[in-house]
Design a protein around this motif. Structure first.
Motif, PDB file in Angstrom:
ATOM      1  N   SER A  77      50.026  38.585  32.400  1.00 10.20           N
ATOM      2  CA  SER A  77      50.243  39.724  33.309  1.00 10.20           C
ATOM      3  C   SER A  77      50.719  40.953  32.534  1.00 10.20           C
ATOM      4  N   HIS A  92      46.246  43.167  38.113  1.00 11.34           N
ATOM      5  CA  HIS A  92      47.461  42.377  38.321  1.00 11.34           C
ATOM      6  C   HIS A  92      47.647  41.997  39.784  1.00 11.34           C
ATOM      7  N   ASP A  96      47.732  38.093  41.287  1.00 13.45           N
ATOM      8  CA  ASP A  96      48.757  37.562  42.188  1.00 13.45           C
ATOM      9  C   ASP A  96      48.128  36.907  43.414  1.00 13.45           C
ATOM     10  N   ARG A  99      46.314  33.601  42.163  1.00 15.94           N
ATOM     11  CA  ARG A  99      47.254  32.536  41.809  1.00 15.94           C
ATOM     12  C   ARG A  99      47.830  31.865  43.053  1.00 15.94           C
ATOM     13  N   ALA A 211      60.949  40.082  40.554  1.00 17.79           N
ATOM     14  CA  ALA A 211      59.735  39.824  39.770  1.00 17.79           C
ATOM     15  C   ALA A 211      59.605  38.367  39.350  1.00 17.79           C
ATOM     16  N   TYR A 214      58.367  36.375  42.295  1.00 16.91           N
ATOM     17  CA  TYR A 214      57.016  36.775  42.685  1.00 16.91           C
ATOM     18  C   TYR A 214      55.973  36.242  41.711  1.00 16.91           C
ATOM     19  N   HIS A 215      56.257  36.322  40.427  1.00 14.40           N
ATOM     20  CA  HIS A 215      55.256  35.919  39.436  1.00 14.40           C
ATOM     21  C   HIS A 215      55.244  34.417  39.160  1.00 14.40           C
ATOM     22  N   ASN A 217      54.994  32.587  41.778  1.00 16.58           N
ATOM     23  CA  ASN A 217      54.330  32.277  43.037  1.00 16.58           C
ATOM     24  C   ASN A 217      55.292  31.905  44.156  1.00 16.58           C
ATOM     25  N   GLN A 219      56.289  34.181  46.240  1.00 14.10           N
ATOM     26  CA  GLN A 219      56.088  35.594  46.518  1.00 14.10           C
ATOM     27  C   GLN A 219      56.970  36.105  47.646  1.00 14.10           C
ATOM     28  N   PHE A 254      58.138  46.390  38.472  1.00 12.53           N
ATOM     29  CA  PHE A 254      58.076  45.697  39.760  1.00 12.53           C
ATOM     30  C   PHE A 254      58.651  46.565  40.877  1.00 12.53           C
TER      31      PHE A 254
END
Length: 405
Positions: A77, A92, A96, A99, A211, A214-215, A217, A219, A254
């Motif tokens: 990312s 990106h 998201d 994923r 972040a 969120y990254h 998953n 979210q 973010f």
């Protein structure tokens, strides 16, 4: 790129966004030329173009596999591809979306689930993270080398912060890992800003930017952290704070996306957009100030590692270098300065082999001009590069601070 979403994918909350992004890709492959994982692995599916095709297949109804998940997991990312892309593909956000769909369909092995759950519980929690770091320091000699490298080589104490006393005021994000790994960063920023007649208003209720969740998953958990931060900052914004400053570019990238990610939330959309508009990396604030009055003595030869989240995420590549050059610092040349160091949030723990290769390649480039010190603008990059035990790595703001230590 022609796209036909499956009936199931068309029901996703971000279906229209995904389809729009997919249609903007012209499959030119320019992105592969600057993709760190494609450069290491040489596999089309480990480059942005290949990953876009994998996501397209999944959204068109093809069943994802563990292999699909692996190729998406290997993406840093870093958004290098977005800087390179002539078509402006919003990669990106597509990643998201993809994923999340793949993870919902492909169960992870137990080891991966435990690691990710541990990271989600520890990293965004400053108190718990500090306890883990302190425990690690006690048992450092007994830890495997890979874990020793995650502990800070040395921690510079924060020192005193100035009282709030100036008409101009900004808010600042304290972060989740930075208070333990590099507590002097925000303190140094507050002292430098104070000398420029700008006060930092502390907002203790603001926590992790979201972040990490969120990254990995999680979210909705990441968006809930964003909402809590907006609530915490809002009184300061109403009282005239001119900016929300971040000293970690990963957090800044973010926060600048809050407005996009919460644009359909009726309770937060307008405030999220305003928070994103007020978000500033520290270099954005300082480059417009009379820095000559700081009286900085530029005696150190330095190499600048510009984090991906600063140059590709926030489009501020070269800003730190320009500021430091203007103050008289000797900046050594850094080949391939656009490349990622391999930190990428929790990537160094979820993809340790690739991360280590990228770190060593980046250090070789940074050290090629024989600097005395390497500086960066993101705590993740700083701790990851410094963990190699080679040239010391610090945040660039410490060079402008006159507090010894």
């Amino acid at each position: 790129m022609q796209t036909l979403l499956s009936e199931q994918a068309a029901l996703l909350p971000r279906a229209a966004e995904a389809e729009s992004i997919l249609r903007s890709c012209v499959h030119c492959g320019f992105c592969n030329a600057t993709c760190p994982t494609y450069q290491l692995l040489g596999d089309e599916l480990d480059g942005p173009r290949g990953r876009i095709y994998l996501i397209k297949q999944v959204l068109e109804g093809h069943a994802p596999t563990a292999r699909t998940q692996l190729h998406l997991d290997r993406c840093l990312s870093c958004r290098n591809c977005e800087t390179t892309c002539p078509s402006g593909v919003d990669y990106h956000n597509l990643l998201d979306i993809g994923r999340a769909v793949v993870d919902a369909a492909v169960p992870r092995p137990l080891g991966q689930r435990l690691l990710r759950k541990s990271l989600l519980g520890m990293v965004p929690n400053p108190g718990l993270f500090k306890a883990v770091i302190n425990t690690g320091e006690v048992f450092r000699a007994l830890l495997p080398e890979v874990l020793q490298a995650k502990l800070p080589r040395s921690v510079r104490p924060a020192g005193l912060r100035p009282a709030t006393r100036h008409r101009r005021q900004v808010l600042i994000l304290e972060g989740c890992v930075q208070p333990s790994l590099a507590p002097n960063t925000n303190a140094a920023a507050a002292r430098v800003l104070d000398r420029l007649h700008i006060s930092v208003t502390p907002i203790s209720q603001a926590g992790c930017c979201g972040a990490v969740d969120y990254h990995l998953n999680a979210q909705e958990a990441g968006l809930n952290r964003a909402r809590r931060n907006i609530d915490a900052w809002w009184p300061g914004i109403e009282n005239g704070a001119e900016a929300i400053v971040q000293t970690a570019s990963g957090c800044g990238a973010f926060i600048k996306d809050y407005g996009h990610l919460l644009r359909h939330d009726p309770a937060y959309a307008a405030r999220a957009a305003q928070v994103s508009a007020l978000a500033r990396d520290l270099v954005e604030v300082l480059r417009d100030e009379p820095l000559e009055q700081l009286g900085v003595k530029a005696t150190t030869s330095i190499a600048v590692h510009c984090p991906c989240t600063l140059q590709h995420g926030q489009k501020l590549g070269g800003a730190v270098e320009q500021l430091l050059t203007g103050l008289g610092f000797n900046l050594t040349p850094v080949p391939d300065s656009h490349m990622c160091c391999g930190s990428a949030g929790t990537y160094s723990l979820t993809q340790p082999e690739l991360s280590r290769q990228l770190r060593d390649n980046r250090l070789n480039a940074l050290e090629s001009g024989q600097p005395q010190l390497i500086v960066s603008a993101n705590i993740g990059c700083q701790s990851h590069l410094d963990g190699a035990g080679r040239t010391p790595v610090r945040h660039w703001i410490e060079l402008l601070d006159d507090t010894p230590g």
